[in-house]
Design a protein around this motif. Structure first.
Motif, short mmCIF file in Angstrom:
data_model
loop_
_atom_site.label_atom_id
_atom_site.label_comp_id
_atom_site.label_asym_id
_atom_site.label_seq_id
_atom_site.Cartn_x
_atom_site.Cartn_y
_atom_site.Cartn_z
N TYR A 1 0.88 -1.17 0.00
CA TYR A 1 0.00 0.00 0.00
C TYR A 1 0.91 1.21 0.00
N VAL A 2 0.96 1.92 -1.13
CA VAL A 2 1.94 2.99 -1.30
C VAL A 2 1.27 4.30 -1.72
N LEU A 3 2.01 5.36 -1.50
CA LEU A 3 1.62 6.69 -1.99
C LEU A 3 2.54 7.01 -3.15
N ILE A 4 1.94 7.25 -4.30
CA ILE A 4 2.73 7.70 -5.45
C ILE A 4 2.62 9.21 -5.48
N TYR A 5 3.76 9.85 -5.39
CA TYR A 5 3.84 11.32 -5.39
C TYR A 5 4.21 11.72 -6.80
N TYR A 6 3.21 12.19 -7.55
CA TYR A 6 3.38 12.57 -8.95
C TYR A 6 3.67 14.06 -9.02
N LEU A 7 4.87 14.40 -9.45
CA LEU A 7 5.31 15.79 -9.53
C LEU A 7 5.94 16.03 -10.91
N PRO A 8 5.12 16.43 -11.90
CA PRO A 8 5.65 16.62 -13.25
C PRO A 8 6.66 17.77 -13.30
N VAL A 9 7.66 17.62 -14.15
CA VAL A 9 8.70 18.66 -14.25
C VAL A 9 8.15 19.96 -14.81
N THR A 10 7.01 19.90 -15.48
CA THR A 10 6.43 21.09 -16.10
C THR A 10 5.52 21.89 -15.18
N CYS A 11 5.34 21.47 -13.93
CA CYS A 11 4.43 22.23 -13.06
C CYS A 11 5.16 23.44 -12.47
N ASN A 12 4.40 24.46 -12.10
CA ASN A 12 5.01 25.70 -11.61
C ASN A 12 5.51 25.57 -10.17
N ALA A 13 6.33 26.50 -9.77
CA ALA A 13 6.97 26.45 -8.45
C ALA A 13 5.96 26.50 -7.31
N GLU A 14 4.89 27.26 -7.48
CA GLU A 14 3.87 27.37 -6.43
C GLU A 14 3.25 25.99 -6.12
N LEU A 15 2.90 25.26 -7.19
CA LEU A 15 2.31 23.93 -6.99
C LEU A 15 3.33 22.96 -6.41
N ARG A 16 4.58 23.06 -6.86
CA ARG A 16 5.64 22.19 -6.31
C ARG A 16 5.74 22.35 -4.79
N MET A 17 5.75 23.60 -4.34
CA MET A 17 5.86 23.88 -2.91
C MET A 17 4.61 23.41 -2.16
N LEU A 18 3.46 23.63 -2.75
CA LEU A 18 2.20 23.24 -2.14
C LEU A 18 2.16 21.74 -1.86
N TYR A 19 2.48 20.95 -2.87
CA TYR A 19 2.42 19.49 -2.74
C TYR A 19 3.60 18.94 -1.93
N ALA A 20 4.77 19.54 -2.06
CA ALA A 20 5.91 19.09 -1.27
C ALA A 20 5.66 19.28 0.21
N GLY A 21 5.02 20.40 0.56
CA GLY A 21 4.74 20.69 1.96
C GLY A 21 3.75 19.75 2.60
N ALA A 22 2.88 19.14 1.80
CA ALA A 22 1.83 18.27 2.34
C ALA A 22 2.15 16.79 2.19
N LYS A 23 3.27 16.47 1.57
CA LYS A 23 3.58 15.06 1.27
C LYS A 23 3.62 14.19 2.52
N GLU A 24 4.32 14.61 3.55
CA GLU A 24 4.43 13.78 4.77
C GLU A 24 3.11 13.69 5.51
N LEU A 25 2.33 14.77 5.49
CA LEU A 25 1.01 14.73 6.11
C LEU A 25 0.12 13.72 5.38
N MET A 26 0.16 13.74 4.06
CA MET A 26 -0.63 12.79 3.27
C MET A 26 -0.16 11.37 3.56
N ARG A 27 1.14 11.18 3.63
CA ARG A 27 1.70 9.85 3.92
C ARG A 27 1.21 9.34 5.27
N ASN A 28 1.28 10.17 6.28
CA ASN A 28 0.88 9.77 7.63
C ASN A 28 -0.63 9.58 7.77
#
Length: 141
Positions: free
Chosen positions: A88-115
């Motif tokens: 049972y895994v979390l796939i963190y999909y982060l396309p290289v073409t996404c903007n910096a705002e979205l990168r930061m938004l999803y990176a900041g929530a990754k561990e919370l989503m995982r937990n």
């Protein structure tokens, strides 16, 4: 309480969906996946549609080209020893073409989503095509 938990939120309904999905997929015979997104206005993490995917190809088709997503995946496979495993895994999909705002938004929530989702591990991908080699990654746990 971590800073992520104060910034990002899960509705009670979303938490219940996460729990039901985790418990319901542990004995599944086929792969099952759901896609989650972050609402930029409310910073709430919720399911992107109600569809449960059973084919990796369908997940790849559904992922947007320029926006990150979290994919919860339960993937039954037989190990070389013959034992059945259902990672049972979390796939963190982060396309290289996404903007910096979205990168930061999803990176900041990754561990919370995982937990919150209680996954065993996180697999990071940057293209939908990376899903093709998923079984090899999962088998090499």
């Amino acid at each position: 309480m971590s800073s992520e938990a104060r910034l990002y939120t899960f509705s009670t309904e979303t938490k219940e969906k996460l729990r039901k999905f985790r418990l319901g997929t542990s004995r599944a015979k086929d792969p099952q996946a759901v896609i989650y997104q972050i609402n930029k206005q409310t910073l709430e993490i919720d399911q992107d549609g109600d569809e449960v995917f059973s084919r990796v190809e369908d997940i790849a088709d559904e992922l947007p080209d320029h926006s990150p997503r979290y994919v919860l995946l339960s993937y039954p496979l037989t190990l070389p020893s013959g034992r059945l495993s259902v990672p049972y895994v979390l796939i963190y999909y982060l396309p290289v073409t996404c903007n910096a705002e979205l990168r930061m938004l999803y990176a900041g929530a990754k561990e919370l989503m995982r937990n919150t989702a209680e996954v065993g591990r996180v697999i990071e991908i940057d293209t939908a095509e990376d899903l093709e080699g998923l079984e090899a990654k999962l088998g090499g746990e």
